[in-house]
Motif scaffolding. Structure first.
Motif, mmCIF file in Angstrom:
data_model
loop_
_atom_site.group_PDB
_atom_site.id
_atom_site.type_symbol
_atom_site.label_atom_id
_atom_site.label_comp_id
_atom_site.label_asym_id
_atom_site.label_seq_id
_atom_site.Cartn_x
_atom_site.Cartn_y
_atom_site.Cartn_z
ATOM 1 N N THR A 114 0.829 -1.205 0.000
ATOM 2 C CA THR A 114 0.000 0.000 0.000
ATOM 3 C C THR A 114 0.863 1.254 0.000
ATOM 4 O O THR A 114 0.615 2.200 -0.770
ATOM 5 C CB THR A 114 -0.926 0.003 1.232
ATOM 6 N N VAL A 115 1.883 1.286 0.863
ATOM 7 C CA VAL A 115 2.766 2.450 0.948
ATOM 8 C C VAL A 115 3.503 2.665 -0.373
ATOM 9 O O VAL A 115 3.587 3.794 -0.887
ATOM 10 C CB VAL A 115 3.757 2.289 2.114
ATOM 11 N N LEU A 116 4.023 1.603 -0.948
ATOM 12 C CA LEU A 116 4.748 1.724 -2.214
ATOM 13 C C LEU A 116 3.821 2.191 -3.340
ATOM 14 O O LEU A 116 4.232 2.963 -4.219
ATOM 15 C CB LEU A 116 5.400 0.390 -2.583
ATOM 16 N N ASP A 117 2.571 1.756 -3.313
ATOM 17 C CA ASP A 117 1.602 2.212 -4.316
ATOM 18 C C ASP A 117 1.351 3.714 -4.189
ATOM 19 O O ASP A 117 1.253 4.430 -5.204
ATOM 20 C CB ASP A 117 0.280 1.456 -4.160
ATOM 21 N N TYR A 118 1.249 4.212 -2.952
ATOM 22 C CA TYR A 118 1.034 5.650 -2.769
ATOM 23 C C TYR A 118 2.263 6.452 -3.210
ATOM 24 O O TYR A 118 2.132 7.548 -3.778
ATOM 25 C CB TYR A 118 0.690 5.959 -1.313
ATOM 26 N N ILE A 119 3.446 5.929 -2.946
ATOM 27 C CA ILE A 119 4.664 6.617 -3.395
ATOM 28 C C ILE A 119 4.685 6.695 -4.919
ATOM 29 O O ILE A 119 5.002 7.749 -5.500
ATOM 30 C CB ILE A 119 5.913 5.891 -2.847
ATOM 31 N N ALA A 120 4.322 5.606 -5.575
ATOM 32 C CA ALA A 120 4.259 5.611 -7.041
ATOM 33 C C ALA A 120 3.227 6.617 -7.532
ATOM 34 O O ALA A 120 3.459 7.335 -8.522
ATOM 35 C CB ALA A 120 3.928 4.209 -7.543
ATOM 36 N N LYS A 121 2.097 6.699 -6.843
ATOM 37 C CA LYS A 121 1.056 7.658 -7.228
ATOM 38 C C LYS A 121 1.552 9.096 -7.066
ATOM 39 O O LYS A 121 1.265 9.955 -7.915
ATOM 40 C CB LYS A 121 -0.189 7.433 -6.371
ATOM 41 N N GLY A 122 2.321 9.365 -5.996
ATOM 42 C CA GLY A 122 2.886 10.701 -5.818
ATOM 43 C C GLY A 122 3.783 11.097 -6.979
ATOM 44 O O GLY A 122 3.722 12.227 -7.481
ATOM 45 N N LYS A 123 4.610 10.173 -7.428
ATOM 46 C CA LYS A 123 5.491 10.450 -8.574
ATOM 47 C C LYS A 123 4.661 10.689 -9.840
ATOM 48 O O LYS A 123 4.932 11.627 -10.605
ATOM 49 C CB LYS A 123 6.439 9.273 -8.793
ATOM 50 N N GLU A 124 3.669 9.829 -10.063
ATOM 51 C CA GLU A 124 2.841 9.944 -11.271
ATOM 52 C C GLU A 124 2.122 11.281 -11.348
ATOM 53 O O GLU A 124 1.945 11.847 -12.433
ATOM 54 C CB GLU A 124 1.803 8.815 -11.293
ATOM 55 N N GLU A 125 1.704 11.791 -10.192
ATOM 56 C CA GLU A 125 0.928 13.032 -10.187
ATOM 57 C C GLU A 125 1.789 14.282 -10.144
ATOM 58 O O GLU A 125 1.268 15.395 -10.053
ATOM 59 C CB GLU A 125 -0.059 13.003 -9.014
ATOM 60 N N GLY A 126 3.118 14.114 -10.172
ATOM 61 C CA GLY A 126 4.002 15.255 -10.345
ATOM 62 C C GLY A 126 4.688 15.778 -9.109
ATOM 63 O O GLY A 126 5.393 16.796 -9.169
ATOM 64 N N ALA A 127 4.539 15.111 -7.966
ATOM 65 C CA ALA A 127 5.278 15.535 -6.781
ATOM 66 C C ALA A 127 6.755 15.183 -6.955
ATOM 67 O O ALA A 127 7.102 14.194 -7.609
ATOM 68 C CB ALA A 127 4.717 14.864 -5.540
ATOM 69 N N GLU A 128 7.622 15.983 -6.365
ATOM 70 C CA GLU A 128 9.065 15.770 -6.491
ATOM 71 C C GLU A 128 9.564 14.953 -5.291
ATOM 72 O O GLU A 128 9.406 15.358 -4.138
ATOM 73 C CB GLU A 128 9.802 17.107 -6.546
ATOM 74 N N LEU A 129 10.181 13.825 -5.575
ATOM 75 C CA LEU A 129 10.708 12.966 -4.527
ATOM 76 C C LEU A 129 12.053 13.515 -4.055
ATOM 77 O O LEU A 129 13.015 13.551 -4.812
ATOM 78 C CB LEU A 129 10.879 11.537 -5.050
#
Length: 485
Positions: free
Chosen positions: A336-351
């Protein structure tokens, strides 16, 4: 490695396997190759037996004087304290939080039991003037009867105890369904109740999945109240089921908790509290900091300090004294956590840091994820709106205090919130206008003292409160008495 023990249900004062005889292993999230213990896969038949035992025990327990019930709770507290190190180590092995955190949680369970033991000596009603000069009118409290306790895996000692202890002191009996992921820890806690001489049937433990045992609690006609902590979706289901048959219910369903950092804040204090509030227990607290809302004048300085410290955090086995953050509690939670991290990247947040699974060496056998910080997060992004329940911080920049409070309130949840500022006006503005059940000033969002009411607003709860003296409102009903000479 020694062979894992099998832990059974506790019904009517006896330890017994579930009727089906089925079990499953509870694995160590730090090393999934280790089975901490085998636990029951109970079903409705086991729950029905437990509910019958609780109902049968209710009249005698209710009749027992409250101070005498308090004496029993004091003995339970002592039993838990004697086994504190053992239970804390089991918690770390089964759930993953660091050993110091597990010891602190178990000590809190001891303190909660002692607090509610003392409640047995406090008043439960008031005298009310009557219009009849020859009458006496007063209120007293009546217990609900049998209470169903459904608890989560993230605090496998403290949360069950802060539900069970007030239920018992106010004269109820209990059927307890712990989270399957931490059922070994739950069984050891219940052992302390047994060792302390709690009368048979007053507390009953039924281990099994929510779809079977949890649903049976919701549906059972002899369970008069249900107290639940867990996900929003499941909580709504619990509430709807309880309402349909007229049972009382209490729900705590998580949060998307903000910390606000204003330009006059002590940045070092704010950074440390953000890290502690957001990343301890691997972010798996309902009060964990998730959104970090920072005023533009100090945004870059705060961000630099935060990322520098987060990068230095040591991830590892919670039993290792050098570990700061342990694993996610399960494979499912890691995914679940890894899926949310992937979603953050997809939506344009900067890691800015983290974002991946930790796989080197022995850690590859566990459910480890790096502590993660995102920059450039907007309020409409998924990672700014949904509860992640993992070590992920989302940085949001604002210009003004009013914008900061507006952003903090832009959530369907309202459990906890904190602000860092030296300005008394900013503090009072936040206290007055923040839609959260717990508001903390110059302190992390996570954490509440056991003697204080705890609960949320909006979709975080059913608007009731747990802990402290507020607990009496759920576990009892007011009875008004009119006596005519």
């Amino acid at each position: 490695m020694t062979e894992a023990k099998t832990y059974v249900n506790y019904i009517g004062g006896e330890w017994k396997p579930c009727a089906s005889g089925r079990t499953e292993g509870s694995v160590n999230p730090a090393d999934a190759r280790e089975v901490v213990g085998y636990v029951q896969l109970s079903d409705a038949a086991d729950l029905n037996e437990a509910a019958a035992a609780a109902k049968a025990a209710a009249p005698a327990w209710r009749k027992l004087a409250a101070p005498a019930r308090g004496d029993v709770l004091f003995r339970i507290a002592n039993a838990l304290e004697r086994r504190l190190d053992e239970i804390a180590e089991t918690m770390t092995r089964e759930m993953g939080k660091t050993l110091p955190e597990a010891k602190g949680e178990t000590a809190r369970g001891v303190a909660i039991l002692r607090y509610y033991a003392g409640e047995g000596m406090r008043k439960t009603g008031d005298v009310i003037p009557s219009t009849d000069s020859e009458a006496l009118m007063f209120t007293t409290r009546a217990p609900l009867g049998v209470v169903g306790v459904i608890s989560p895996w993230n605090f496998p000692v403290a949360i069950p105890i802060w539900k069970i202890a007030p239920a018992l002191i106010y004269g109820n009996t209990v059927v307890f369904k712990p989270a399957q992921e931490t059922a070994v820890t739950a069984a050891k806690v219940v052992e302390c109740f047994h060792e302390a001489g709690l009368p048979a049937g007053v507390l009953n433990l039924v281990i099994g999945r929510g779809s079977a045992v949890g649903q049976a609690i919701i549906d059972h006609p002899d369970i008069n109240g249900i107290t639940f902590t867990g996900s929003e979706q499941t909580g709504k289901h619990v509430g709807q089921g309880a309402l349909a048959r007229g049972a009382k219910y209490q729900l705590e369903m998580g949060g998307k908790n903000p910390v606000v950092v204003l330009e006059d804040a002590d940045l070092d204090l704010a950074v440390d509290a953000t890290i502690s509030g957001g990343l301890k227990s691997t972010g798996q607290k309902c009060t964990a900091t998730s959104r970090v809302i920072v005023q533009s004048g100090v945004y870059e300085s705060f961000r630099a300090k935060l990322v520098d410290k987060v990068k230095k955090l040591r991830v590892g086995n919670g039993l290792d004294a050098s570990t700061w953050m342990g694993p996610c509690a399960s494979q499912s939670q890691l995914n679940t956590v890894l899926d949310y991290i992937a979603k953050g990247k997809e939506e344009g947040a900067e890691l800015l840091c983290g974002g991946g699974r930790v796989t080197e060496g022995e850690l590859g056998n566990g459910f480890y994820v790096e502590p993660t910080v995102f920059d450039g997060v907007t309020r409409d992004m998924t990672i700014a709106r949904e509860e992640i329940f993992g070590p992920v911080l989302a940085l949001i920049k604002v210009d003004t205090v009013d914008e900061a409070i507006e952003a903090a309130n832009d959530s369907r949840y309202g459990l906890s919130a904190s602000i860092f500022t030296r300005n008394i006006g900013g503090m009072l503005n936040f206290v007055q206008n923040m839609d959260a059940g717990l508001v903390r000033i110059n302190a992390e969002s996570a954490g509440v003292e056991l003697q204080a009411p705890f609960g949320g607003m909006k979709m975080s709860s059913s608007h009731s409160r747990e802990q402290g003296q507020a607990a009496i409102e759920f576990y009892t009903a007011i009875k008004t008495v009119f006596v005519k000479a």
